[in-house]
Design a protein around this motif. Structure first.
Motif, mmCIF file in Angstrom:
data_model
loop_
_atom_site.group_PDB
_atom_site.id
_atom_site.type_symbol
_atom_site.label_atom_id
_atom_site.label_comp_id
_atom_site.label_asym_id
_atom_site.label_seq_id
_atom_site.Cartn_x
_atom_site.Cartn_y
_atom_site.Cartn_z
ATOM 1 N N THR A 1 0.806 -1.224 0.000
ATOM 2 C CA THR A 1 0.000 0.000 0.000
ATOM 3 C C THR A 1 0.838 1.272 0.000
ATOM 4 O OG1 THR A 1 -0.068 0.134 2.401
ATOM 5 C CG2 THR A 1 -1.782 -1.189 1.317
ATOM 6 N N SER A 2 2.135 1.146 0.238
ATOM 7 C CA SER A 2 3.037 2.295 0.391
ATOM 8 C C SER A 2 2.727 3.134 1.618
ATOM 9 C CB SER A 2 3.028 3.187 -0.859
ATOM 10 O OG SER A 2 3.578 2.512 -1.959
ATOM 11 N N GLY A 3 1.991 2.576 2.564
ATOM 12 C CA GLY A 3 1.763 3.291 3.806
ATOM 13 C C GLY A 3 3.060 3.479 4.563
ATOM 14 N N THR A 4 3.293 4.677 5.075
ATOM 15 C CA THR A 4 4.569 4.982 5.733
ATOM 16 C C THR A 4 4.364 5.393 7.189
ATOM 17 O OG1 THR A 4 4.464 7.271 4.952
ATOM 18 C CG2 THR A 4 5.681 5.709 3.591
ATOM 19 N N VAL A 5 5.380 5.129 7.991
ATOM 20 C CA VAL A 5 5.435 5.571 9.376
ATOM 21 C C VAL A 5 6.838 6.108 9.616
ATOM 22 C CG1 VAL A 5 5.272 4.911 11.796
ATOM 23 C CG2 VAL A 5 3.758 3.837 10.120
ATOM 24 N N TYR A 6 6.922 7.268 10.264
ATOM 25 C CA TYR A 6 8.221 7.886 10.541
ATOM 26 C C TYR A 6 8.402 8.108 12.045
ATOM 27 C CZ TYR A 6 8.458 9.008 5.562
ATOM 28 O OH TYR A 6 8.502 8.926 4.186
ATOM 29 N N ALA A 7 9.633 8.002 12.485
ATOM 30 C CA ALA A 7 9.948 8.414 13.846
ATOM 31 C C ALA A 7 9.803 9.928 13.937
ATOM 32 C CB ALA A 7 11.369 7.996 14.200
ATOM 33 N N ASP A 8 9.375 10.396 15.089
ATOM 34 C CA ASP A 8 9.184 11.841 15.263
ATOM 35 C C ASP A 8 10.471 12.617 15.001
ATOM 36 O OD1 ASP A 8 6.860 11.571 18.074
ATOM 37 O OD2 ASP A 8 6.541 11.492 15.904
ATOM 38 N N SER A 9 11.595 11.991 15.296
ATOM 39 C CA SER A 9 12.875 12.685 15.182
ATOM 40 C C SER A 9 13.270 12.986 13.740
ATOM 41 C CB SER A 9 13.980 11.850 15.845
ATOM 42 O OG SER A 9 14.074 10.586 15.216
ATOM 43 N N VAL A 10 12.616 12.329 12.769
ATOM 44 C CA VAL A 10 13.029 12.521 11.379
ATOM 45 C C VAL A 10 11.909 13.054 10.490
ATOM 46 C CG1 VAL A 10 14.710 10.669 11.635
ATOM 47 C CG2 VAL A 10 12.482 10.170 10.604
ATOM 48 N N LYS A 11 10.734 13.225 11.037
ATOM 49 C CA LYS A 11 9.610 13.696 10.230
ATOM 50 C C LYS A 11 9.943 15.028 9.569
ATOM 51 C CE LYS A 11 5.767 11.432 12.600
ATOM 52 N NZ LYS A 11 4.589 11.611 13.499
ATOM 53 N N GLY A 12 9.621 15.122 8.307
ATOM 54 C CA GLY A 12 9.855 16.347 7.562
ATOM 55 C C GLY A 12 11.189 16.376 6.843
ATOM 56 N N ARG A 13 12.120 15.501 7.236
ATOM 57 C CA ARG A 13 13.441 15.482 6.588
ATOM 58 C C ARG A 13 13.736 14.164 5.884
ATOM 59 N NH1 ARG A 13 17.974 15.618 9.131
ATOM 60 N NH2 ARG A 13 17.195 14.689 11.079
ATOM 61 N N PHE A 14 13.122 13.079 6.344
ATOM 62 C CA PHE A 14 13.357 11.759 5.771
ATOM 63 C C PHE A 14 12.130 11.357 4.961
ATOM 64 C CE2 PHE A 14 16.702 9.674 8.730
ATOM 65 C CZ PHE A 14 17.357 10.878 8.870
ATOM 66 N N THR A 15 12.386 10.742 3.811
ATOM 67 C CA THR A 15 11.305 10.231 2.979
ATOM 68 C C THR A 15 11.645 8.813 2.545
ATOM 69 O OG1 THR A 15 10.848 12.455 2.134
ATOM 70 C CG2 THR A 15 9.893 10.589 0.938
ATOM 71 N N VAL A 16 10.795 7.875 2.888
ATOM 72 C CA VAL A 16 10.997 6.476 2.501
ATOM 73 C C VAL A 16 10.111 6.173 1.299
ATOM 74 C CG1 VAL A 16 9.277 5.645 4.162
ATOM 75 C CG2 VAL A 16 11.063 4.095 3.315
ATOM 76 N N SER A 17 10.642 5.411 0.380
ATOM 77 C CA SER A 17 9.880 5.012 -0.807
ATOM 78 C C SER A 17 10.405 3.658 -1.270
ATOM 79 C CB SER A 17 9.995 6.050 -1.920
ATOM 80 O OG SER A 17 11.354 6.197 -2.329
ATOM 81 N N ARG A 18 9.685 3.048 -2.194
ATOM 82 C CA ARG A 18 10.130 1.743 -2.695
ATOM 83 C C ARG A 18 9.728 1.574 -4.143
ATOM 84 N NH1 ARG A 18 5.765 1.165 -4.442
ATOM 85 N NH2 ARG A 18 4.018 -0.062 -3.700
ATOM 86 N N ASP A 19 10.475 0.729 -4.818
ATOM 87 C CA ASP A 19 10.168 0.353 -6.200
ATOM 88 C C ASP A 19 10.074 -1.166 -6.192
ATOM 89 O OD1 ASP A 19 10.200 -0.388 -8.881
ATOM 90 O OD2 ASP A 19 11.505 1.273 -9.452
ATOM 91 N N ASN A 20 8.860 -1.679 -6.114
ATOM 92 C CA ASN A 20 8.688 -3.131 -6.011
ATOM 93 C C ASN A 20 9.210 -3.855 -7.242
ATOM 94 O OD1 ASN A 20 7.563 -2.751 -3.530
ATOM 95 N ND2 ASN A 20 5.482 -3.320 -4.125
ATOM 96 N N ALA A 21 9.068 -3.237 -8.397
ATOM 97 C CA ALA A 21 9.517 -3.883 -9.628
ATOM 98 C C ALA A 21 11.024 -4.113 -9.618
ATOM 99 C CB ALA A 21 9.119 -3.035 -10.834
ATOM 100 N N LYS A 22 11.741 -3.211 -8.946
ATOM 101 C CA LYS A 22 13.198 -3.330 -8.867
ATOM 102 C C LYS A 22 13.647 -3.887 -7.525
ATOM 103 C CE LYS A 22 14.108 0.473 -12.090
ATOM 104 N NZ LYS A 22 14.797 1.772 -12.310
ATOM 105 N N ASN A 23 12.669 -4.263 -6.687
ATOM 106 C CA ASN A 23 13.002 -4.797 -5.363
ATOM 107 C C ASN A 23 13.945 -3.883 -4.604
ATOM 108 O OD1 ASN A 23 11.519 -7.093 -4.864
ATOM 109 N ND2 ASN A 23 13.300 -8.410 -4.641
ATOM 110 N N THR A 24 13.668 -2.591 -4.676
ATOM 111 C CA THR A 24 14.560 -1.608 -4.079
ATOM 112 C C THR A 24 13.797 -0.665 -3.164
ATOM 113 O OG1 THR A 24 16.029 -1.703 -6.003
ATOM 114 C CG2 THR A 24 16.284 0.179 -4.535
ATOM 115 N N LEU A 25 14.388 -0.405 -2.036
ATOM 116 C CA LEU A 25 13.870 0.505 -1.013
ATOM 117 C C LEU A 25 14.791 1.714 -0.975
ATOM 118 C CD1 LEU A 25 11.993 0.885 1.552
ATOM 119 C CD2 LEU A 25 13.853 -0.223 2.821
ATOM 120 N N PHE A 26 14.201 2.885 -0.755
ATOM 121 C CA PHE A 26 14.985 4.117 -0.734
ATOM 122 C C PHE A 26 14.734 4.898 0.554
ATOM 123 C CE2 PHE A 26 16.189 3.677 -5.088
ATOM 124 C CZ PHE A 26 15.079 3.167 -5.751
#
Length: 126
Positions: free
Chosen positions: A55-80
């Motif tokens: 679903t691409s649902g994300t959860v962030y630690a409070d310490s990094v919200k606004g500066r860190f962005t997590v994403s993924r490309d399932n077709a390439k089996n890669t997390l960013f």
């Protein structure tokens, strides 16, 4: 063999950005909770972000919200992990991890992750 392999770490000046990558082999990301963690010397490991592969649902630690962005490309089996406005306090070894879960509500940083990468070092100079 199941493996997670991180890349993209390095030494940057405060205020800079980095994009970390994590590529999986031996399994596919479908229905996996994917996470980024970091550990600085003398400190406990901290879960900074998770993303549910379906679903691409994300959860962030409070310490990094606004500066860190997590994403993924399932077709390439890669997390960013995009890290912006780096500070010296972000210096740590960064790890990616994965665990199979049946629902996005089970995907959060405190989940018990079963697959781990070897880590990539991020060093931020002031």
């Amino acid at each position: 063999e199941v493996q997670l392999s991180e890349s993209g770490g390095g030494t940057v000046q405060a205020g800079g950005s980095l994009r970390l990558s994590c590529t999986a082999s031996g399994f596919t990301y479908s229905r996996y909770c994917l996470g980024w963690f970091r550990q600085a010397p003398g400190k406990e490991r901290e879960g900074v972000a998770t993303i549910y592969s379906t679903t691409s649902g994300t959860v962030y630690a409070d310490s990094v919200k606004g500066r860190f962005t997590v994403s993924r490309d399932n077709a390439k089996n890669t997390l960013f992990l995009q890290i912006d406005n780096l500070t010296p306090e972000d210096s740590a070894m960064y790890y990616c991890a994965a665990v199979f879960v049946s629902s996005s509500i089970l995907c959060y940083p405190r989940q018990t992750f079963t697959k781990w990468g070897q880590g990539t070092q991020v060093t931020v100079s002031s």
